[in-house]
Enzyme design. Structure first.
Site, short mmCIF file in Angstrom:
data_model
loop_
_atom_site.label_atom_id
_atom_site.label_comp_id
_atom_site.label_asym_id
_atom_site.label_seq_id
_atom_site.Cartn_x
_atom_site.Cartn_y
_atom_site.Cartn_z
N GLY A 46 -37.46 -58.78 -73.43
CA GLY A 46 -37.78 -57.78 -74.44
C GLY A 46 -38.17 -58.45 -75.74
O GLY A 46 -37.82 -59.61 -75.98
N GLN A 51 -39.70 -59.30 -84.56
CA GLN A 51 -39.54 -60.68 -84.08
C GLN A 51 -40.84 -61.48 -84.17
O GLN A 51 -40.83 -62.70 -84.07
CB GLN A 51 -39.03 -60.70 -82.64
CG GLN A 51 -37.58 -60.24 -82.51
CD GLN A 51 -37.11 -60.33 -81.08
OE1 GLN A 51 -37.35 -59.41 -80.30
NE2 GLN A 51 -36.48 -61.42 -80.72
N CYS A 89 -31.42 -63.99 -76.96
CA CYS A 89 -32.45 -63.40 -77.81
C CYS A 89 -33.48 -64.48 -78.13
O CYS A 89 -33.11 -65.60 -78.44
CB CYS A 89 -31.82 -62.87 -79.09
SG CYS A 89 -33.00 -62.20 -80.26
N LEU A 90 -34.76 -64.12 -78.06
CA LEU A 90 -35.80 -65.11 -78.36
C LEU A 90 -35.73 -65.58 -79.80
O LEU A 90 -36.23 -66.66 -80.12
CB LEU A 90 -37.19 -64.52 -78.07
CG LEU A 90 -37.46 -64.18 -76.59
CD1 LEU A 90 -38.84 -63.56 -76.43
CD2 LEU A 90 -37.32 -65.41 -75.71
N HIS A 131 -30.41 -53.68 -77.19
CA HIS A 131 -30.64 -54.93 -77.94
C HIS A 131 -31.91 -54.80 -78.79
O HIS A 131 -31.90 -55.12 -79.99
CB HIS A 131 -30.75 -56.08 -76.93
CG HIS A 131 -31.09 -57.41 -77.51
ND1 HIS A 131 -30.27 -58.51 -77.39
CD2 HIS A 131 -32.17 -57.84 -78.21
CE1 HIS A 131 -30.84 -59.54 -78.01
NE2 HIS A 131 -31.99 -59.17 -78.50
N GLU A 132 -32.99 -54.33 -78.17
CA GLU A 132 -34.27 -54.26 -78.89
C GLU A 132 -34.22 -53.20 -79.99
O GLU A 132 -34.77 -53.41 -81.07
CB GLU A 132 -35.43 -53.98 -77.93
CG GLU A 132 -35.66 -55.05 -76.87
CD GLU A 132 -35.73 -56.46 -77.43
OE1 GLU A 132 -36.22 -56.64 -78.56
OE2 GLU A 132 -35.29 -57.39 -76.74
N HIS A 135 -32.78 -54.50 -83.14
CA HIS A 135 -33.71 -55.31 -83.93
C HIS A 135 -34.43 -54.45 -84.96
O HIS A 135 -34.69 -54.88 -86.08
CB HIS A 135 -34.77 -55.95 -83.03
CG HIS A 135 -34.36 -57.26 -82.43
ND1 HIS A 135 -34.08 -58.37 -83.20
CD2 HIS A 135 -34.19 -57.65 -81.14
CE1 HIS A 135 -33.76 -59.39 -82.40
NE2 HIS A 135 -33.82 -58.98 -81.15
ZN ZN Z 1 -33.45 -60.10 -79.52
#
Ligand code: ZN
Length: 164
Positions: A46, A51, A89-90, A131-132, A135
């Protein structure tokens, strides 16, 4: 196809509230395409627009490798149950942490044509949606990790956990 630079924890943009999308423009379409490319390139499940440095309420999710969701202005309307597991997480590279989340989620969102739809997810999909969506409000999973953030867990391991 364009890969965008993924912002890393510590970057201010990850702490800001993203803004609702009200009209679809060629620029936003390109952003979404780039987000999808960037997510796959990074082997993520995701990615939220912030991000890649854009404060818009857009997330892309694919927890299986062939089930892509684009959610614009997503809104969690229901959650149920509980799951615990490692999350990454990226924007927090090479790290993971143990996070407790609801096991089921229902989300309302707009698609790429700004048409409303609902998506229900369980397990890893529910985790990814939650999670997304966090953000978009300037939060990272590390804020509610139990036992500290530690070493790398890759997506294959996350998917394996899901299968068990
Ligand atoms: Zn993330």
């Amino acid at each position: 196809m364009a890969i965008r630079n993924v912002r890393i924890m510590g970057d201010e943009v990850l702490t800001k509230r993203c803004k609702e999308v009200t009209i679809m423009t060629p620029r936003i379409k390109t952003l979404i395409d780039d987000m999808i490319d960037t997510m796959y390139e990074a082997n993520g499940v995701g990615l939220a627009a912030c991000q890649v440095g854009v404060l818009k309420r857009i997330v892309v999710i694919d927890t299986t490798g062939d089930e892509l969701y684009v959610l614009i202005n997503p809104e969690i309307v229901a959650t149920d149950g509980e799951q615990e597991g490692y999350e990454g997480c990226l924007s927090v590279p090479d790290k993971s942490g143990w996070v407790k989340r609801p096991n089921y989620v229902k989300v309302k969102a707009l698609d790429e044509n700004l048409k409303p739809f609902e998506l229900e997810g369980e397990g890893l999909l529910a985790r990814a949606i939650l999670h997304e969506c966090e953000h978009l409000d300037g939060h990272l999973y590390v804020e509610h990790v139990n036992g500290g953030v530690n070493g790398l867990v890759n997506n294959d391991q996350l998917r394996e956990e899901e299968d068990e």
